[in-house]
Scaffold this active site. Structure first.
Site, PDB file in Angstrom:
ATOM      1  N   ASP A 270      42.462  37.148  47.721  1.00  0.00           N
ATOM      2  CA  ASP A 270      42.789  37.896  46.523  1.00  0.00           C
ATOM      3  C   ASP A 270      43.542  36.921  45.611  1.00  0.00           C
ATOM      4  O   ASP A 270      43.875  35.808  46.001  1.00  0.00           O
ATOM      5  CB  ASP A 270      43.639  39.135  46.849  1.00  0.00           C
ATOM      6  CG  ASP A 270      43.587  40.158  45.715  1.00  0.00           C
ATOM      7  OD1 ASP A 270      43.258  39.765  44.576  1.00  0.00           O
ATOM      8  OD2 ASP A 270      43.877  41.344  45.951  1.00  0.00           O
TER       9      ASP A 270
HETATM   10  C1  BGC Z   1      43.247  42.500  42.767  1.00  0.00           C
HETATM   11  C2  BGC Z   1      41.799  42.296  43.135  1.00  0.00           C
HETATM   12  C3  BGC Z   1      41.060  41.726  41.975  1.00  0.00           C
HETATM   13  C4  BGC Z   1      41.722  40.423  41.557  1.00  0.00           C
HETATM   14  C5  BGC Z   1      41.060  39.728  40.394  1.00  0.00           C
HETATM   15  C6  BGC Z   1      43.870  41.246  42.191  1.00  0.00           C
HETATM   16  O1  BGC Z   1      45.124  41.498  41.667  1.00  0.00           O
HETATM   17  O2  BGC Z   1      43.978  42.913  43.903  1.00  0.00           O
HETATM   18  O3  BGC Z   1      41.236  43.516  43.549  1.00  0.00           O
HETATM   19  O4  BGC Z   1      39.709  41.553  42.289  1.00  0.00           O
HETATM   20  O5  BGC Z   1      43.061  40.693  41.196  1.00  0.00           O
HETATM   21  O6  BGC Z   1      41.276  40.413  39.215  1.00  0.00           O
END
Ligand code: BGC
Length: 847
Positions: A270
């Site tokens: 993530d």
């Molecule tokens: C989220 C993800 C997301 C990523 C990119 C993170 O903060 O938890 O689900 O895909 O950001 O935006």
């Protein structure tokens, strides 16, 4: 291009042109052998030509949403985008600012909870198909979704992004989504692996379930995504699992995901996770995204990894294995194939699919005296109220936000459906003292981590606000000071009004405040208890204003306003209007200031004075319909008195049209709750067991997630899991349980007859729950193990067959570390919700 490479490419092309379906099949790791062989050979060839530096450049981000390519070898930059309900607007390469494109509109699909409420794998497939085709059209290689973390905590901010509370339901729906995405030559990225079940301190919270709970509850949806869906990538969670960050947790990644399940795709982090180079590299992480450091070379999987390999601490083969997976993914989605699919986006067809999905997901919770459907010819004046009546939701919620070319609000949907002949009286009812926080649609300042609208908070050491201490970001314009060291605050955002006109700005605070607009002080006071002041401001639509609140104190403040277009009616006004209306529809619920990434709700109540207004309306008009727009459970203290309650989730760009069709009987509701709706927050397991905090989740309820807990504790929810009514009625009869003699796969077949006994064509979701009556471990009385949605004409009757596999009967045995079916009696319950059991039988299983 060298000769061998061009030969390989042409071989791949021959395969892809002469047998397109087969090549697409190979997008799944268990695809056809010949193309898999070619892919393996091509990966090996590319690997042998890459330098160590080039290999490492493939393992970390080179912008907010991409990973570098290697031009000299024809390896393209690998591009990603959020997210689960539509392709996110284009984000700047190196910051969270919008790239401000005018060509990046996408279909805003109903968020995944709504898709889950359809209880139909084919509807899930439609969802995935749109996502895949649109991601491809935006030239993306990986779409960051679907998400399958379970709704353990009803106030978890991200519940709306996922597939409900049940592992079996989520597992059954995730595979078609993944397959449909990948049929479009785009990789799905299933997230967040694993146990990301709260937003509170999501970067550090430690998930500590026992082994059975992990295996039986929190992993099956990921397992199905890998084994049945053929997911080509998985995103690790932010959280820790047993003290170790999920992305570098050997047990989760190398042992289970890549070992036991045979996942041959890419595990990416993530955005900004707490890892270290060595452990992450050795324990199975492949790609690092989103780390907050000034340069991409400072990523854990950049210069630091190169150094570890050069020093001999990490073998180059470890890097090769990651590169092999990345190149494999790229070849499987045709990144090097000139005949790769090009997708389509924002088409009428996709918009209609968005409508079809929400039409299947709307849940009719209560319908006393057949208040619904409303009979259009009898309507002259309809009163429409509630905070969600005219609110759009697509641009909120965090990373899953979608920029769509339009979004039909409930009010617009009713106007479209009712036309000129019916008067719609729309007003916003509120208490006199309630402050309406400045909605996120007006805020252009962004959150550094998620890119969503956010207030910027600067903390200072001193009253003059000259000695800077630290910085934070905050999603709403209500703030409570926590901790003595945070008493001198600058709270700021750039605000862009949606309409020109008078904005009545209100500030409620206890402490010393000075509120400035573009540097001009407009409200200033000091008070030990809460004081509220207001000032009218003439603001222009589209113009950016700098709002800054200087606060000194240890209590709280709220900035609110009444913006143009938000007409507020007093209690007398709205009750007078309600008394004479032919129907009253109150669009209640949450919005993405509540259902959102980065924050859990603090309780389960409806925000503001909704409960009070609903109770008042129910007292004066017997045709009052409460229509809830929300992605997670809310308390409904007025439920008993409400003739009709509908749950519409967030409905995507066509929400309003679908809602209106359902209210007017043009479509028959067929959705079922994928979550339990508890009476009270305190009834839910994490709260009852005091297992929700910043530090760790012990999952004290064990395998008793959601309805399993309510059944075990004999707690009655307001509406149970699986519940949902129709405008017609169904009879379920003739349960027949047959054990198969040579049971390799399905050991038991369950058959029932389903009959439409009413006057409308409609659908029932036949649900099979299983109980192991003689288990040596504690198991839930009922667990969903089969379901089928079936559409029937009035009077029509059809059989439904549901098969149970050995795994459906099994529990995770901690002694043998495997799935175990114990001989003995199993109870079969078939019905229309976990509580509405219509047929019951038992069978004795002897392996
Ligand atoms: C989220 C993800 C997301 C990523 C990119 C993170 O903060 O938890 O689900 O895909 O950001 O935006």
């Amino acid at each position: 291009m060298n000769k061998v490479f061009s030969l390989m490419i042409s071989m791949l092309l021959v395969v892809s042109c002469s047998d397109r379906n087969r090549r697409v099949d190979s997008a799944k790791p268990h695809g056809s052998r010949s193309s898999e062989q070619l892919i393996r050979a091509e990966v090996a060839r590319l690997l042998s030509e890459l330098t160590l530096e080039e290999k490492i450049s493939l393992l970390h981000a080179n912008s907010k949403f991409s990973v570098a390519g290697v031009e000299r070898l024809g390896i393209a930059e690998m591009r990603m985008s959020d997210g689960p309900h539509g392709v996110r607007e284009e984000i700047s390469r190196d910051s969270w600012e919008s790239a401000n494109w005018t060509t990046d509109f996408a279909t805003y699909l109903p968020p995944l909870t709504a898709t889950a409420a359809s209880w139909d794998p084919e509807v899930a497939r439609l969802h995935g198909g749109v996502l895949g085709a649109e991601a491809r059209h935006r030239e993306k290689d990986i779409i960051l979704g679907p998400g399958v973390n379970l709704a353990r905590l009803p106030t978890y901010g991200r519940n709306f992004e996922y597939l409900g509370e049940d592992p079996f339901l989520a597992a059954a729906l995730v595979s078609p989504i993944v397959q449909a995405i990948q049929d479009n030559d785009v990789a799905a990225c299933v997230k967040h692996y694993a146990l990301n079940t709260q937003e509170l301190e999501r970067w550090t919270v430690d998930a500590k379930p026992d082994e059975r709970t992990l295996r039986e509850v929190y992993l099956p949806a990921f397992e199905a995504a890998v084994k049945e869906g053929g997911a080509l990538s998985i995103m690790g969670g932010y959280n820790r699992v047993d003290g170790i960050n999920a992305n570098q947790n050997k047990m989760l990644v190398n042992d289970i995901l890549k070992g036991e399940w045979g996942f041959d795709g890419v595990l990416l982090t993530d955005w900004h996770v707490d890892i270290n180079t060595f452990d992450a590299a050795m324990n199975g992480l492949d790609v690092e995204m989103g780390t907050r450091v000034p340069t991409y070379g400072e990523y854990y999987f950049a210069d630091a990894l190169l150094e570890e390999v050069k020093q001999g601490n990490i073998a180059e083969s470890v890097v090769d294995e990651k590169v092999r997976r990345i190149l494999g993914l790229q070849l499987r989605i045709g990144m090097m194939d000139p005949a790769r699919k090009t997708g389509e986006r924002n088409t009428e067809k996709h918009h209609q699919i968005a409508r079809k999905i929400i039409e299947q997901g709307i849940v009719l919770l209560q319908n006393k005296n057949q208040v619904l459907p409303l009979e259009k010819p009898r309507l002259k004046r309809v009163l429409v109220l509630g905070p969600n009546a005219n609110l759009a939701h697509g641009r909120g919620g965090g990373s899953s936000q979608v920029k769509s070319s339009y979004e039909v609000t409930p009010l617009q949907g009713l106007r479209n459906a009712l036309g000129e002949d019916v008067e719609i009286d729309y007003m916003r009812a509120t208490g006199d003292t309630e402050l309406k926080a400045i909605a996120s649609d007006y805020i252009s300042t962004r959150h550094g981590g998620s890119g969503t609208p956010a207030w910027q908070i600067h903390f200072f050491h001193d009253l003059e606000h000259s000695q800077y201490k630290s910085h934070n970001q905050w999603p709403s314009s209500h703030y409570r000071v926590e901790g003595e060291e945070k008493q001198h605050i600058n709270f700021a955002a750039t605000i862009v009004p949606l309409e020109t006109g008078e904005h009545l700005l209100q500030l409620k605070a206890a402490g010393k405040v000075d509120f400035l607009v573009d540097g001009q002080s407009v409200i200033r006071f000091e008070s030990e208890s809460d004081v509220q002041r207001a000032i009218p401001l003439q603001l222009e639509a589209g113009k950016a204003y700098k709002f800054l609140l200087r606060y000194d104190g240890s209590q709280q403040f709220t900035l609110g306003w009444e913006a143009p277009g938000l007409k507020v009616a007093s209690k007398e006004e709205y009750l007078a209007a309600a008394k004479t209306a032919d129907a009253v529809i109150y669009f209640a619920g949450l919005n993405h200031d509540y259902d959102r990434e980065g924050q859990d709700r603090s309780d389960m109540t409806l925000p503001g004075n909704q409960d009070e207004v609903i109770a008042n309306l129910l007292g004066v008009n017997a045709k009052t319909i409460v229509f809830i727009v929300a992605g997670s459970a809310v308390e409904m203290p007025w439920a008993e008195a409400a003739p009709a309650i509908v749950w519409g989730w967030y409905g995507g760009m066509e929400a309003g049209n679908a809602y209106a069709r359902m209210l007017l009987g043009e479509l028959n509701p067929s959705g079922k709750m994928p979550i339990t709706l508890p009476v009270k927050y305190e009834h839910t397991a994490p709260i009852a067991l005091n297992d929700y905090n910043e530090v760790e989740s012990r999952y004290k309820e064990g395998v008793f997630i959601g309805y399993r807990w309510f059944e075990k504790q004999y707690i009655q929810p307001i509406f149970p899991f699986g519940h949902g009514l129709s405008y017609t009625s169904f009879e379920i009869s003739g349960l027949h349980v047959r054990q198969n003699v040579s049971p390799e796969k399905d050991v038991v077949s369950v058959t029932v007859m389903v009959k439409n006994t009413g006057d409308y064509r409609g659908a029932e979701v036949v649900q099979l729950y299983l109980g192991d009556a003689e288990a040596s471990v504690e198991r839930p009385a009922k667990e969903l193990k089969g379901f089928k949605k079936i559409w029937l004409d009035p009077g029509e009757e059809k059989p439904v067959i549901l098969n149970l596999s050995k795994r459906d009967l099994a529990f995770w045995d901690i002694k043998t570390k495997g799935w175990l079916v114990e001989p003995g009696v199993f109870n079969v319950f078939v019905g229309a919700s976990v509580q509405d059991i219509r047929q019951q039988a038992s069978f004795s299983y002897q392996p």
